[in-house]
Design a protein around this motif. Structure first.
Motif, short mmCIF file in Angstrom:
data_model
loop_
_atom_site.label_atom_id
_atom_site.label_comp_id
_atom_site.label_asym_id
_atom_site.label_seq_id
_atom_site.Cartn_x
_atom_site.Cartn_y
_atom_site.Cartn_z
N LYS A 164 13.14 -1.10 7.53
CA LYS A 164 14.57 -1.48 7.64
C LYS A 164 15.26 -0.35 7.38
CE LYS A 164 17.97 -4.04 4.79
NZ LYS A 164 18.25 -4.62 3.55
N ASN A 165 16.42 -0.20 8.33
CA ASN A 165 17.43 0.92 8.52
C ASN A 165 16.75 2.13 9.30
OD1 ASN A 165 19.11 -0.57 7.36
ND2 ASN A 165 18.60 0.15 5.31
N CYS A 166 15.49 2.25 10.27
CA CYS A 166 15.15 3.24 10.57
C CYS A 166 15.76 3.79 11.48
CB CYS A 166 13.84 3.13 11.31
SG CYS A 166 13.16 4.62 12.06
N PRO A 167 16.73 5.01 11.46
CA PRO A 167 17.58 5.36 12.54
C PRO A 167 16.94 5.61 14.04
CG PRO A 167 17.16 7.22 10.93
CD PRO A 167 16.66 5.96 10.28
N CYS A 168 15.82 6.55 14.19
CA CYS A 168 15.24 6.44 15.15
C CYS A 168 13.56 6.53 15.24
CB CYS A 168 15.65 7.59 16.24
SG CYS A 168 15.62 9.10 15.42
N PHE A 169 12.95 6.38 16.01
CA PHE A 169 11.27 6.53 16.09
C PHE A 169 11.13 7.85 16.89
CE2 PHE A 169 11.80 2.30 15.00
CZ PHE A 169 11.00 2.14 13.95
N ALA A 170 9.99 8.53 16.34
CA ALA A 170 9.23 9.84 17.19
C ALA A 170 7.87 9.24 17.51
CB ALA A 170 9.58 10.81 15.88
N LEU A 171 7.47 10.20 18.28
CA LEU A 171 6.07 10.07 19.03
C LEU A 171 5.01 10.39 17.81
CD1 LEU A 171 6.09 11.36 22.38
CD2 LEU A 171 6.27 9.04 21.55
N ASP A 172 5.43 11.31 17.11
CA ASP A 172 4.66 11.55 15.90
C ASP A 172 5.25 12.56 14.72
OD1 ASP A 172 2.00 12.24 14.60
OD2 ASP A 172 1.18 13.48 15.87
N ALA A 173 4.57 12.51 13.53
CA ALA A 173 5.14 13.36 12.43
C ALA A 173 5.59 14.71 12.87
CB ALA A 173 4.09 13.28 11.33
N GLN A 202 0.80 -1.18 -0.17
CA GLN A 202 -0.03 0.02 -0.19
C GLN A 202 0.87 1.27 -0.05
OE1 GLN A 202 -2.51 -0.11 3.36
NE2 GLN A 202 -3.41 -2.04 2.84
N ALA A 203 0.45 2.19 -0.27
CA ALA A 203 1.02 3.65 -0.23
C ALA A 203 1.53 4.06 1.19
CB ALA A 203 0.03 4.97 -0.66
N ALA A 204 2.54 4.57 1.29
CA ALA A 204 3.35 4.81 2.56
C ALA A 204 2.96 6.33 2.98
CB ALA A 204 4.82 4.52 2.38
N GLN A 205 2.47 6.57 4.03
CA GLN A 205 2.31 7.97 4.20
C GLN A 205 3.46 8.39 4.99
OE1 GLN A 205 -0.63 8.42 7.70
NE2 GLN A 205 -0.84 10.53 7.23
N VAL A 206 4.06 9.52 4.36
CA VAL A 206 5.11 10.56 4.71
C VAL A 206 4.76 11.76 5.23
CG1 VAL A 206 6.63 8.69 3.64
CG2 VAL A 206 5.71 10.98 2.47
N ALA A 245 10.72 15.10 17.19
CA ALA A 245 12.05 14.65 17.47
C ALA A 245 12.09 13.20 18.00
CB ALA A 245 12.87 15.41 18.65
N CYS A 246 13.41 12.54 17.54
CA CYS A 246 13.36 11.19 18.12
C CYS A 246 12.98 11.04 19.59
CB CYS A 246 14.81 10.79 17.87
SG CYS A 246 14.95 10.55 16.13
N ILE A 247 12.68 9.80 19.99
CA ILE A 247 12.30 9.43 21.30
C ILE A 247 13.89 8.84 21.74
CG2 ILE A 247 11.37 7.75 22.91
CD1 ILE A 247 9.17 7.44 20.63
N GLN A 248 14.16 9.66 23.04
CA GLN A 248 15.37 9.24 23.68
C GLN A 248 15.15 8.43 24.82
OE1 GLN A 248 18.43 10.13 22.19
NE2 GLN A 248 17.30 11.43 20.60
N PHE A 249 16.06 7.51 25.05
CA PHE A 249 15.61 6.74 26.12
C PHE A 249 17.01 6.56 27.13
CE2 PHE A 249 12.58 4.81 23.27
CZ PHE A 249 11.62 4.67 24.00
N SER A 268 3.43 -1.36 12.91
CA SER A 268 3.52 -0.73 14.65
C SER A 268 3.09 0.54 14.85
CB SER A 268 5.04 -0.74 14.87
OG SER A 268 5.55 0.46 14.07
N GLY A 269 2.60 1.12 13.90
CA GLY A 269 1.76 2.62 14.10
C GLY A 269 2.80 3.46 14.66
N ARG A 270 3.97 3.50 14.53
CA ARG A 270 5.13 4.36 14.83
C ARG A 270 5.73 5.13 13.78
NH1 ARG A 270 9.75 0.67 17.53
NH2 ARG A 270 9.55 -0.18 15.40
#
Length: 123
Positions: A107-116, A53-57, A119-123, A87-89
């Motif tokens: 594949k190769n996602c450098p980091c995930f964010a809470l929403d579009a 399917q089309a990817a939302q960006v 910033a990246c989620i920092q743990f 995953s909904g991320r």
């Protein structure tokens, strides 16, 4: 005393000029990122969509749009974030190339964010 330009001296001079040019280009690109928070062309993020399917960006300039199934985002648009359907991320891509695989995961996602646009989620 005149300066003699030997082949080694010419090669050394060219290398020095290339290194200086590369450092200057890096500095200019980083200044652009600092000013408006996104990477300028030619270091745009790219999405390769192998999903069915089309990817939302999302990007800073064009907001939400889609990349059709089994295609690649073009160089004319920047992909800052992409939605991972399995995953909904949201993946914050930055200047990287990320692949949305056929199973709906990145594949190769450098980091995930809470929403579009976030910033990246920092743990």
């Amino acid at each position: 005393m005149p300066i003699i330009f030997t082949p080694a001296r010419i090669i050394f001079t060219v290398i020095c000029l290339l290194c200086t040019s590369a450092a200057l280009a890096f500095f200019i690109i980083m200044q652009e990122k600092e000013q408006d928070g996104h990477w300028p062309w030619p270091v745009n993020g790219v999405l390769i969509n192998q999903y069915s399917q089309a990817a939302q960006v999302w990007d800073d300039d064009h907001r939400f749009y889609t990349v059709p199934a089994h295609t690649r985002s073009g160089d004319e648009l920047d992909v800052d974030h992409a939605f991972e359907p399995a995953s909904g991320r949201w993946c914050k891509i930055g200047p990287h190339t990320v692949t949305l695989k056929t199973d709906g995961y990145f594949k190769n996602c450098p980091c995930f964010a809470l929403d579009a646009g976030r910033a990246c989620i920092q743990f």
